[in-house]
Design an enzyme around this catalytic site. Structure first.
Site, short mmCIF file in Angstrom:
data_model
loop_
_atom_site.label_atom_id
_atom_site.label_comp_id
_atom_site.label_asym_id
_atom_site.label_seq_id
_atom_site.Cartn_x
_atom_site.Cartn_y
_atom_site.Cartn_z
N ARG A 77 0.95 -1.24 -0.10
CA ARG A 77 -0.03 0.00 -0.03
C ARG A 77 0.81 1.35 0.04
NH1 ARG A 77 -4.31 -0.69 4.69
NH2 ARG A 77 -2.47 -1.42 5.75
N LYS B 266 18.57 -23.81 6.62
CA LYS B 266 19.94 -23.76 7.28
C LYS B 266 20.76 -24.80 6.87
CE LYS B 266 18.21 -21.37 11.36
NZ LYS B 266 18.72 -20.17 11.29
N HIS C 218 9.33 -25.30 13.47
CA HIS C 218 10.80 -25.64 13.50
C HIS C 218 11.15 -26.87 14.14
CE1 HIS C 218 10.78 -21.69 12.01
NE2 HIS C 218 10.86 -20.89 13.15
N LYS D 197 12.02 -18.54 24.97
CA LYS D 197 12.74 -17.17 24.96
C LYS D 197 13.37 -16.67 26.22
CE LYS D 197 10.28 -15.57 21.09
NZ LYS D 197 11.26 -15.23 19.82
#
Length: 496
Positions: free
Chosen positions: A45, A186, A244, A330
């Protein structure tokens, strides 16, 4: 596959992914002379002229990939970059895009559509591609093809994944669809199959008779950061395990394919996922790092897990009874992706050890990031001793051994494969749905026990103590053998 020129259309071209990953990857392929005749058209946009868009991409290239920049190459490469403004919700803008493509291409061309957009726009974008006639392709071998690359997350549960697949299949045939998971791009992840099936010394012991357990760790040192709003609706299982970790699991545990043909490889990956036994709640350990609820975009008193550890079993002949331990989170101690294969100890010790636990089992570690390589830990006799032994490492590091070759980024390899028409490193619709079938019941189980206290862990640790307990009750512990940093030296086994 590429007898025609290729047009790469990037939806969401003004976004971070295009600047940070896609254009640097394509530019590197161009500099390696691995791109056929290619033009790139960005659409979003935002309002840019062709030249303004090129400057925008150049800024990203200089910021995120300055080491690979050469002005002369960019001058040639950028001449084939164009911009067409458009709204994903406006069908007319897709017809305008079709006209712009016909004008630029001048002759029959292959097309690769890349959806670098928020998942909420996938349905609309795919349907509008169909309505504008941008998805259909002639079935003859000499006709130009049209492929679409779709980023994760692919649905948020089985139901939404199935709905998205149904939408896609209204417009594209399955062989036109490339669902991207950058972990499969990877270099070390790609090497798993070659390591297993091109080296005869490993394959004979790659089963329940010789392997005690397999561990997969995908640790991130960063917190949720600017993704907090998305993350609080997703959580660690949706964000990391369904894609993953299950992809890495399938590579390390799948049977040998009949060939390195894409269908043969993906058939074996899906077959492996279908063999996974339903994961029990007591075989999982969710957790949340301290301070998570203070992040912008996170609901107050949120119970979204930022960490999880799972124990699962694969019910087939090769892996019957072998536990697989998976963990990800995390705000952990360091960034690391590692697959650890722990072999069984010798059945009989004749070395005069008073305690069998003094003997370290053989450990094979596949180091995926940040230090790509393979480590093998085995026992060696200490010099000038009677029977004293010490665990030593035999190491292979990509950067050290292939010092004249820079490891390509995951997106570079994946884009190259999509352009070549090889879907081996991409996930298929049945693989996506099978992974959700495994994860959905566990998510539901966690939600059904929402009154249970959620384990909390300190940022910079390896996660909650419950993750350690998950292995301790089996008289095992988490192993990290890559890097040989002080912070990843294994603790002594804890005996009950």
């Amino acid at each position: 596959m590429n007898i025609h020129p290729i047009t790469i259309v990037i939806f969401g071209a003004s976004g971070d992914l295009t600047q940070r990953k896609l254009v640097p990857a394509l530019f590197n392929l161009f500099q390696k002379d691995r791109l056929p005749e290619t033009r790139i058209i960005g659409t979003s946009r935002s309002i840019y002229s062709h030249e303004q868009f090129r400057e925008h991409l150049l800024d990203g290239l200089m910021k995120f990939s300055p080491g690979s920049f050469h002005q002369e190459s960019w001058d040639v490469f950028s001449k084939n970059i164009f911009y067409q403004p458009g709204d994903l919700a406006a069908e007319d803008d897709f017809h305008n895009l079709a006209k712009a493509l016909e004008k630029l291409e001048e002759k029959p061309s292959n097309r690769l559509y890349y959806l670098a957009i928020s998942p909420e726009f996938y349905h609309q974008t795919i349907l509008n591609l169909g309505k504008a006639g941008l998805a259909s392709q002639d079935q003859s071998k000499s006709a130009p093809w049209k492929h679409v690359i779709i980023e994760k997350p692919f649905g948020k549960d089985l139901k939404t994944a199935q709905e998205l697949n149904q939408t896609i299949h209204q417009v594209f045939a399955e062989e036109q669809v490339y669902r991207i998971d950058h972990y499969l791009g990877k270099e070390t992840a790609q090497n798993i199959l070659l390591f297993r099936f091109a080296n005869t010394i490993f394959e004979p012991v790659w089963d329940r008779r010789y392997i005690d357990n397999i561990q997969i760790t995908v640790a991130e040192s960063v917190d949720v950061g600017h993704r907090a709003g998305y993350y609080d609706k997703a959580g660690i299982l949706r964000d990391m395990f369904q894609n993953h970790l299950f992809q890495l699991l399938s590579l390390v545990a799948m049977e040998a394919p009949a060939s390195f043909n894409a269908d043969a490889i993906r058939n074996e990956r899906v077959k492996l996922l279908r063999s996974i036994r339903p994961v029990l709640r007591e075989d999982s350990a969710p957790g949340q790092y301290m301070g998570y609820c203070d992040a912008d975009g996170v609901a107050q008193n949120s119970r979204t897990p930022t960490f999880a550890a799972l124990k699962l079993y694969i019910d087939n002949w090769r892996w019957k009874g072998v536990p697989f331990y998976l963990r990800s989170g995390k705000s952990l101690k360091r960034k690391a992706t590692e697959i650890t294969i722990e072999f069984q100890k010798p059945p009989h010790l004749m070395f005069g050890l008073s305690d069998p636990d003094e003997l370290t089992p053989n450990i094979l570690s596949i180091c995926i990031q940040p230090d790509e390589g393979i480590h093998l830990k085995f026992e060696a006799k200490e010099p000038d001793s009677e029977q004293n032994m010490r665990a030593v490492n035999m190491e292979f590091h990509y950067q050290r051994f292939f010092d004249d070759v820079k490891l390509p980024g995951a997106y570079e390899r994946l884009l190259s494969e999509a352009i070549a028409g090889d879907p081996s490193l991409f996930t298929r619709s049945d693989g996506i749905e099978t992974a959700w079938q495994i994860i959905d019941p566990l998510i539901q189980s966690w939600e059904d026990h929402s009154t249970d206290e959620l384990a909390v862990y300190d940022p910079g640790s390896w996660g909650p103590v419950e993750a350690e307990d998950l292995l301790l009750k089996d008289n095992r512990f988490w192993r990290m053998n890559c890097g040989l940093h002080e912070d990843c030296i294994e603790p002594a086994p804890i005996k009950e």
